[in-house]
Design a protein around this motif. Structure first.
Motif, PDB file in Angstrom:
ATOM      1  N   ASN A   2       0.830  -1.200   0.000  1.00 45.47           N
ATOM      2  CA  ASN A   2       0.000   0.000   0.000  1.00 45.47           C
ATOM      3  C   ASN A   2       0.865   1.251   0.000  1.00 45.47           C
ATOM      4  O   ASN A   2       2.079   1.205   0.162  1.00 45.47           O
ATOM      5  CB  ASN A   2      -0.989  -0.030   1.180  1.00 45.47           C
ATOM      6  CG  ASN A   2      -0.293   0.025   2.523  1.00 45.47           C
ATOM      7  OD1 ASN A   2       0.824   0.494   2.611  1.00 45.47           O
ATOM      8  ND2 ASN A   2      -0.971  -0.429   3.543  1.00 45.47           N
ATOM      9  N   GLN A   3       0.222   2.385  -0.203  1.00 45.36           N
ATOM     10  CA  GLN A   3       0.954   3.659  -0.326  1.00 45.36           C
ATOM     11  C   GLN A   3       1.697   4.023   0.958  1.00 45.36           C
ATOM     12  O   GLN A   3       2.803   4.546   0.912  1.00 45.36           O
ATOM     13  CB  GLN A   3      -0.029   4.777  -0.659  1.00 45.36           C
ATOM     14  CG  GLN A   3      -0.380   4.836  -2.104  1.00 45.36           C
ATOM     15  CD  GLN A   3      -1.234   6.058  -2.372  1.00 45.36           C
ATOM     16  OE1 GLN A   3      -2.043   6.463  -1.556  1.00 45.36           O
ATOM     17  NE2 GLN A   3      -1.056   6.625  -3.547  1.00 45.36           N
ATOM     18  N   LYS A   4       1.094   3.742   2.078  1.00 45.99           N
ATOM     19  CA  LYS A   4       1.723   4.082   3.350  1.00 45.99           C
ATOM     20  C   LYS A   4       3.002   3.264   3.548  1.00 45.99           C
ATOM     21  O   LYS A   4       4.028   3.801   3.948  1.00 45.99           O
ATOM     22  CB  LYS A   4       0.722   3.821   4.481  1.00 45.99           C
ATOM     23  CG  LYS A   4       1.041   4.523   5.745  1.00 45.99           C
ATOM     24  CD  LYS A   4      -0.080   4.321   6.731  1.00 45.99           C
ATOM     25  CE  LYS A   4       0.165   5.133   7.957  1.00 45.99           C
ATOM     26  NZ  LYS A   4      -0.832   4.999   8.957  1.00 45.99           N
ATOM     27  N   SER A   5       2.962   1.998   3.239  1.00 54.13           N
ATOM     28  CA  SER A   5       4.147   1.132   3.372  1.00 54.13           C
ATOM     29  C   SER A   5       5.224   1.548   2.395  1.00 54.13           C
ATOM     30  O   SER A   5       6.416   1.564   2.717  1.00 54.13           O
ATOM     31  CB  SER A   5       3.773  -0.328   3.118  1.00 54.13           C
ATOM     32  OG  SER A   5       2.880  -0.782   4.080  1.00 54.13           O
ATOM     33  N   PHE A   7       5.702   4.532   1.148  1.00 54.63           N
ATOM     34  CA  PHE A   7       6.253   5.797   1.624  1.00 54.63           C
ATOM     35  C   PHE A   7       7.321   5.558   2.699  1.00 54.63           C
ATOM     36  O   PHE A   7       8.416   6.112   2.645  1.00 54.63           O
ATOM     37  CB  PHE A   7       5.134   6.697   2.157  1.00 54.63           C
ATOM     38  CG  PHE A   7       5.642   7.945   2.820  1.00 54.63           C
ATOM     39  CD1 PHE A   7       6.127   9.009   2.047  1.00 54.63           C
ATOM     40  CD2 PHE A   7       5.660   8.073   4.199  1.00 54.63           C
ATOM     41  CE1 PHE A   7       6.606  10.164   2.652  1.00 54.63           C
ATOM     42  CE2 PHE A   7       6.129   9.214   4.798  1.00 54.63           C
ATOM     43  CZ  PHE A   7       6.606  10.271   4.030  1.00 54.63           C
ATOM     44  N   PHE A   8       7.016   4.726   3.705  1.00 52.19           N
ATOM     45  CA  PHE A   8       7.978   4.452   4.780  1.00 52.19           C
ATOM     46  C   PHE A   8       9.195   3.691   4.268  1.00 52.19           C
ATOM     47  O   PHE A   8      10.317   3.914   4.693  1.00 52.19           O
ATOM     48  CB  PHE A   8       7.314   3.689   5.930  1.00 52.19           C
ATOM     49  CG  PHE A   8       6.471   4.575   6.789  1.00 52.19           C
ATOM     50  CD1 PHE A   8       7.027   5.631   7.492  1.00 52.19           C
ATOM     51  CD2 PHE A   8       5.103   4.366   6.902  1.00 52.19           C
ATOM     52  CE1 PHE A   8       6.255   6.457   8.274  1.00 52.19           C
ATOM     53  CE2 PHE A   8       4.322   5.180   7.685  1.00 52.19           C
ATOM     54  CZ  PHE A   8       4.892   6.239   8.376  1.00 52.19           C
ATOM     55  N   TRP A   9       8.952   2.811   3.296  1.00 55.02           N
ATOM     56  CA  TRP A   9      10.073   2.071   2.725  1.00 55.02           C
ATOM     57  C   TRP A   9      10.999   3.018   1.967  1.00 55.02           C
ATOM     58  O   TRP A   9      12.210   2.955   2.112  1.00 55.02           O
ATOM     59  CB  TRP A   9       9.523   0.960   1.798  1.00 55.02           C
ATOM     60  CG  TRP A   9      10.617   0.080   1.289  1.00 55.02           C
ATOM     61  CD1 TRP A   9      11.219  -0.934   1.935  1.00 55.02           C
ATOM     62  CD2 TRP A   9      11.247   0.178   0.023  1.00 55.02           C
ATOM     63  NE1 TRP A   9      12.183  -1.493   1.167  1.00 55.02           N
ATOM     64  CE2 TRP A   9      12.223  -0.805  -0.050  1.00 55.02           C
ATOM     65  CE3 TRP A   9      11.070   1.015  -1.084  1.00 55.02           C
ATOM     66  CZ2 TRP A   9      13.029  -0.997  -1.148  1.00 55.02           C
ATOM     67  CZ3 TRP A   9      11.882   0.809  -2.184  1.00 55.02           C
ATOM     68  CH2 TRP A   9      12.852  -0.182  -2.215  1.00 55.02           C
TER      69      TRP A   9
END
Length: 190
Positions: A2-5, A7-9
Motif C-alpha cells: 500500500n501507499q503508506k508502506s 512511503f515508509f520504505w
C-alpha cells in the motif's frame, strides 16, 4: 504494497542512502614540531675566580651567580643548565652527596626511568655520577662531580615549560649531550 508502506520504505531507503554516503570525520592527531639544532661547537669555560674549567656549547650564554655558581641559558630551547659549586668543608662530602642524590630522587615520582652512569677520571682527579631521567620529570639530566677532598659541583638542566618529555625530546637529547660533554671535559685547576 500500500501507499503508506511504500512511503515508509522509500523514506528508510533515503535516510540510509543519505547517512551512508558521508565520510567519518576524524580529528587530526596532535603533532609535535620537528626541531633540528645545529651541530654543537664547544669552547672552554675558564673563569679566573673559579677552580675548574670545562667545555661548553657556544650556543649557551653563561651568567655567573654568587661564587662560582653558573647558569648557562639556551634561549632557542628555553632551557638552562644550572651548575652549583660548593667547597668541601669539615669533611662534609657525605652530606653534599646526599643532597645531590635527594634532588634527583624528588623526580622519581614523575620519572619513567632513571639511568645512572658512574664517572671516573683518575688522571684529573674527577669523580662523579651522571643521571639521565626519562619521563615528565622537571629535570631530564644531571650530574655531580668532586675531587673528594676540596670541591664539589652539582649540575642539572631545566626547561621553562611544564615537563612533557615527548615534546621536548629533541632539545633534551641535545642538552644531554652538552651536559655529558661538560662532565667529561671537567678539570680542577691545580
Amino acid at each position: 504494497m500500500n501507499q503508506k508502506s511504500l512511503f515508509f520504505w522509500l523514506l528508510a531507503v533515503g535516510i540510509f542512502v543519505i547517512t551512508s554516503c558521508k565520510e567519518d570525520i576524524l580529528p587530526k592527531p596532535m603533532a609535535n614540531l620537528r626541531l633540528d639544532y645545529p651541530e654543537a661547537s664547544y669552547t672552554t669555560f675558564d673563569q679566573a675566580s673559579c677552580p675548574f674549567t670545562f667545555e661548553m656549547n657556544t650556543d649557551g650564554k653563561v651568567k655567573q651567580e654568587k661564587n662560582c655558581d653558573l647558569s648557562i641559558h639556551y634561549p632557542k630551547m628555553k632551557a638552562t643548565i644550572y651548575l652549583t659549586f660548593l667547597p668541601i668543608k669539615n669533611n662534609n662530602i657525605d652530606s653534599l652527596l646526599r643532597d645531590a642524590q635527594s634532588l634527583l630522587f624528588k623526580h622519581v615520582i614523575k620519572a619513567d626511568d632513571i639511568i645512572d652512569q658512574p664517572f671516573v677520571n683518575k688522571n684529573e682527579n674527577v669523580y662523579g655520577m651522571y643521571y639521565a631521567v626519562n619521563g615528565n620529570a622537571a629535570t631530564n639530566a644531571q650530574f655531580y662531580l668532586t675531587d673528594s677532598t676540596r670541591y664539589f659541583v652539582d649540575c642539572s638542566v631545566y626547561f621553562y615549560a611544564k615537563p612533557n618529555f615527548d615534546s621536548i625530546m629533541p632539545a633534551a637529547s641535545y642538552l644531554r649531550n652538552d651536559l655529558q660533554n661538560m662532565m667529561e671535559s671537567f678539570r680542577w685547576k691545580k
